[in-house]
Design a protein around this motif. Sequence first.
Motif, PDB file in Angstrom:
ATOM      1  N   LEU A  36       0.839  -1.191   0.000  1.00 23.18           N
ATOM      2  CA  LEU A  36       0.000   0.000   0.000  1.00 23.18           C
ATOM      3  C   LEU A  36       0.875   1.242   0.000  1.00 23.18           C
ATOM      4  N   THR A  37       0.385   2.294  -0.638  1.00 23.84           N
ATOM      5  CA  THR A  37       1.097   3.563  -0.591  1.00 23.84           C
ATOM      6  C   THR A  37       0.869   4.195   0.773  1.00 23.84           C
TER       7      THR A  37
ATOM      8  N   GLU B  47      -0.368   7.033   1.345  1.00 24.03           N
ATOM      9  CA  GLU B  47      -1.698   7.651   1.295  1.00 24.03           C
ATOM     10  C   GLU B  47      -2.789   6.613   1.581  1.00 24.03           C
ATOM     11  N   GLU B  48      -2.660   5.424   0.983  1.00 24.11           N
ATOM     12  CA  GLU B  48      -3.625   4.353   1.206  1.00 24.11           C
ATOM     13  C   GLU B  48      -3.593   3.873   2.655  1.00 24.11           C
ATOM     14  N   LYS B  49      -2.387   3.801   3.229  1.00 23.67           N
ATOM     15  CA  LYS B  49      -2.255   3.407   4.630  1.00 23.67           C
ATOM     16  C   LYS B  49      -2.924   4.425   5.545  1.00 23.67           C
TER      17      LYS B  49
ATOM     18  N   LYS C  72      -5.330   6.536   4.773  1.00 25.13           N
ATOM     19  CA  LYS C  72      -6.778   6.479   4.569  1.00 25.13           C
ATOM     20  C   LYS C  72      -7.371   5.271   5.297  1.00 25.13           C
TER      21      LYS C  72
END
Length: 152
Positions: free
Chosen positions: A99-100, A102-104, A106
């Motif tokens: 995960l990026t 940003e994804e983490k 979020k």
Amino acid sequence: MSTTNKTGSNPVKGAIQQYLTKRSEEDAMFATTFTKPNKSIDECYAYILGEMRKRGNAVAATEEEVYGLAVHYYDEDDIKVSKVSGVATCVRSAAKVELTEEEKAKAREQAIAAYRQQCIDEERAKEKKRNAKQTAEAPFSPSLFTEDMLAQ
């Protein structure tokens, strides 16, 4: 002949077919078993699903278990396969998902929000239970009007 059956878009059936084909290439004794005209990959797959269904509605199995059942299906001539309906299969990929940041972030925010809501819901349920208990335990307290009504 079992090796000519199509697996369609079913990745589980395809993996089983691939395993059995490779095993038949490496094991001459199994190759004879694998070419039985009364056996098919579709029926093999149905047999495996039926065996898994006997374990319960939500079952996890290792590759070794699934492949072992497939080999057993081809080895035994007296196996009865019943149709299994309403079965969904899921394949877990061995590939690691990255995960990026940003994804983490979020995902973390969503988890915190879900946890907060869960805590709020639990507190509301406790408050409702306390209020119901207090109402049930509240003693009868007469008022000025109660005595007048009792006298009539």
